[in-house]
Scaffold this active site. Sequence first.
Site, PDB file in Angstrom:
ATOM      1  N   SER A 151      -7.081  11.325   1.362  1.00  0.00           N
ATOM      2  CA  SER A 151      -7.514  12.504   0.594  1.00  0.00           C
ATOM      3  C   SER A 151      -7.270  12.287  -0.898  1.00  0.00           C
ATOM      4  CB  SER A 151      -6.769  13.748   1.061  1.00  0.00           C
ATOM      5  OG  SER A 151      -6.838  13.835   2.467  1.00  0.00           O
TER       6      SER A 151
ATOM      7  N   THR B  14       0.057  -3.199  11.452  1.00  0.00           N
ATOM      8  CA  THR B  14      -0.923  -3.253  10.361  1.00  0.00           C
ATOM      9  C   THR B  14      -0.268  -3.911   9.243  1.00  0.00           C
ATOM     10  OG1 THR B  14      -2.093  -1.307  10.702  1.00  0.00           O
ATOM     11  CG2 THR B  14      -2.138  -2.114   8.530  1.00  0.00           C
TER      12      THR B  14
ATOM     13  N   ASN C  32       0.112  10.629   6.892  1.00  0.00           N
ATOM     14  CA  ASN C  32      -1.104  10.164   7.546  1.00  0.00           C
ATOM     15  C   ASN C  32      -2.216  11.201   7.590  1.00  0.00           C
ATOM     16  OD1 ASN C  32      -0.596   7.359   8.294  1.00  0.00           O
ATOM     17  ND2 ASN C  32       1.195   8.282   9.251  1.00  0.00           N
TER      18      ASN C  32
ATOM     19  N   THR D  34       0.876  -1.184   0.000  1.00  0.00           N
ATOM     20  CA  THR D  34       0.000   0.000   0.000  1.00  0.00           C
ATOM     21  C   THR D  34       0.911   1.231   0.000  1.00  0.00           C
ATOM     22  OG1 THR D  34      -0.211  -0.153   2.407  1.00  0.00           O
ATOM     23  CG2 THR D  34      -1.970  -1.109   1.083  1.00  0.00           C
TER      24      THR D  34
ATOM     25  N   GLU E  57       6.178   4.521   7.612  1.00  0.00           N
ATOM     26  CA  GLU E  57       5.818   5.772   6.945  1.00  0.00           C
ATOM     27  C   GLU E  57       6.557   6.969   7.520  1.00  0.00           C
ATOM     28  OE1 GLU E  57       1.637   5.784   7.567  1.00  0.00           O
ATOM     29  OE2 GLU E  57       1.211   4.560   5.810  1.00  0.00           O
TER      30      GLU E  57
END
Lengths: 383, 383
Positions: free
Chosen positions: A383, A179, A378, A146, A259
């Site tokens: 968006s 995750t 994040n 992802t 991230e």
Amino acid sequence: MSITSPRGFRAAGVSAGLKTSGGKDMALVVNDGPRHDSATVFTTNRCLANPVLWSQEVVKDGVVRAVILNSGGANCYTGPEGFQTTHAVAEQVAERLGIGAIDVVVCSTGLIGLANPRQALLDGVDAAYGALATDGGSDAAEAIMTTDSVSKQVLVEGAGWSIGGMAKGAGMLAPALATMLVVITTDAVVSADDLDTALRAATRVSFDRLDSDGCMSTNDTVTVMASGASGITPTLADFTEALTQACTDLAMQLLKDAEGADHEIAITTINAATEDDAVEVGRSVARSNLFKAAVFGNDPNWGRVLASVGTTKAAFDPADLDVAMNGVWVCRSSTPHTDPSEIDLTGRDVTVTIDLKSGSERATVWTNDLTHAYVHENSAYSS
Amino acid sequence: MSITSPRGFRAAGVSAGLKTSGGKDMALVVNDGPRHDSATVFTTNRCLANPVLWSQEVVKDGVVRAVILNSGGANCYTGPEGFQTTHAVAEQVAERLGIGAIDVVVCSTGLIGLANPRQALLDGVDAAYGALATDGGSDAAEAIMTTDSVSKQVLVEGAGWSIGGMAKGAGMLAPALATMLVVITTDAVVSADDLDTALRAATRVSFDRLDSDGCMSTNDTVTVMASGASGITPTLADFTEALTQACTDLAMQLLKDAEGADHEIAITTINAATEDDAVEVGRSVARSNLFKAAVFGNDPNWGRVLASVGTTKAAFDPADLDVAMNGVWVCRSSTPHTDPSEIDLTGRDVTVTIDLKSGSERATVWTNDLTHAYVHENSAYSS
């Protein structure tokens, strides 16, 4: 080095049009046997995605013949229709492979609360089935990414058998599984019960000790499948050791790709009364936004370490704690020791050592620093 | 409207050279009586700063005659010498005022692990003593600021009596007290026991429900002193209500001045089985970096709310949760409801409502969003 390195497995990674980028977004992993032993651990979150609700039933008998995974949507809190989508995907895989749907684990990742387009998923199953190959592991690893910047794969060699693995996950890495979706394959002969024992031992000291941002996902799944194709039965100890090595390797790959992170931080608590104490102390530091922001600024702010340790119930004397960063003991007996200016935090790897002086147990918890890029990624994710 | 508005108090705020900016950094608050009843609550952190270790002894008999506060250094984990510095400061205050040191509460705020310059503090005590005035409350409120952008003060009027308060704190705002120092004064006649009851009731629903960044400080102190100078004895209920109003007002001022925040977020959990459940659920959301980063990006990511709720032990059915943001019910019965695009998060105030459908209790927890500015301020703090 992929999930198709061990014998008895085929895999594929294809594009089903779920990702707006058009990249690969569906993966299929098939265990062609001769054995189909398996074990799985899931997130401990009580709010569970539909694929987890489904897969919890699938894994109960210890038999898993295929895992189908998609990125581009978590299928979590999408209502009864979302569950039906998961079920339809499993049925489609089963029909193509000529097996029962109840032997098909489904994994999804992406945004919560967004329905996955069912037809696109079913078409993706067909495409993935058509692309299945004994060297398809790397395609599959790519399809489950992802916000990951690189695919994560591992291979650990045993004596005539091996363990392959792939993982996705780049944020929301938190206790009791990051995750992440992880599929592990082996051609060793291992019973479902032994796989379960080994998997729980391996995840306990690897994925479970990764706490990138304190956030626990609704979709985490780690499935291990054993084909038995090597014909070799390792001892449980040997297999557990190899599986732990594979899980730890994948966990470190996840950590390094978190991230927006600038630093990987290993927090080791030593001389704890219990291993649980050591983990609790490490996790408290891993969850301190203030400490993590300081590391981002290359600031060895050990006061924020102690402020976190003080929030735990672990056994220690608050007046007799030692703290080191990158091997420099900046605090001895809860008093300033070496000048923190001697610590160089400009490298990516940061170590924190906390000596509780209350026993002989130890544990390491891994986290990342808190950076501008984390906030950016994040805040922009959906968006 | 300051701590010197109620009768019987003098205060001062002066510069002792602790702040490199040269700004005011020491405050003294004196209760001239005729009564000297008091109550105090401290951080629940087990790693305590020297001023807290000292003040815990001071408050035991319910009598406090003065509070001396400094910014520019927390005097935490500075060893025995740090404790001696705190003691010397209390002695100096006592000598000037002709009282016992054991009636002097000491509060410090700033970096952990850095020794405060003792002589500068002692000189600061002398300067503060010389500046004591019946209208010195605002100077005192200014002197306790650290990264605060504005001073925080409050005045609540009773029938012939009043409550004044001042607070500092701009980050590290977390459960069981934010990183903050609070001094509250009243000219009502209230016994030490009643003050304690009222203060615990007031802080439980105000400061204790502020969770800016999940980090608990080592120095938090809230002290209330009653001079009795009004000669009026309110009912405990009336006094508690006014004190709760004062604490809530100060807590909201702290929230609005949290380091680097763009949004104030009120998370209200309704229909909980117990108030504790409601607080636990609210706090879990307040601690989600992912959710807080999403709010910074004006992204109504309610999936991250449910992912947090699922980590709690509160009573609820995961398949029957409702979530609203800014009054828009985006999730009903754990299924998408109103389109999240109808939510406007561009204003500073954000509300999240979580309906657990498991009882009739409720609670609100307040937090801020996670912003670039938060990361910046907290990575640069000690540099």
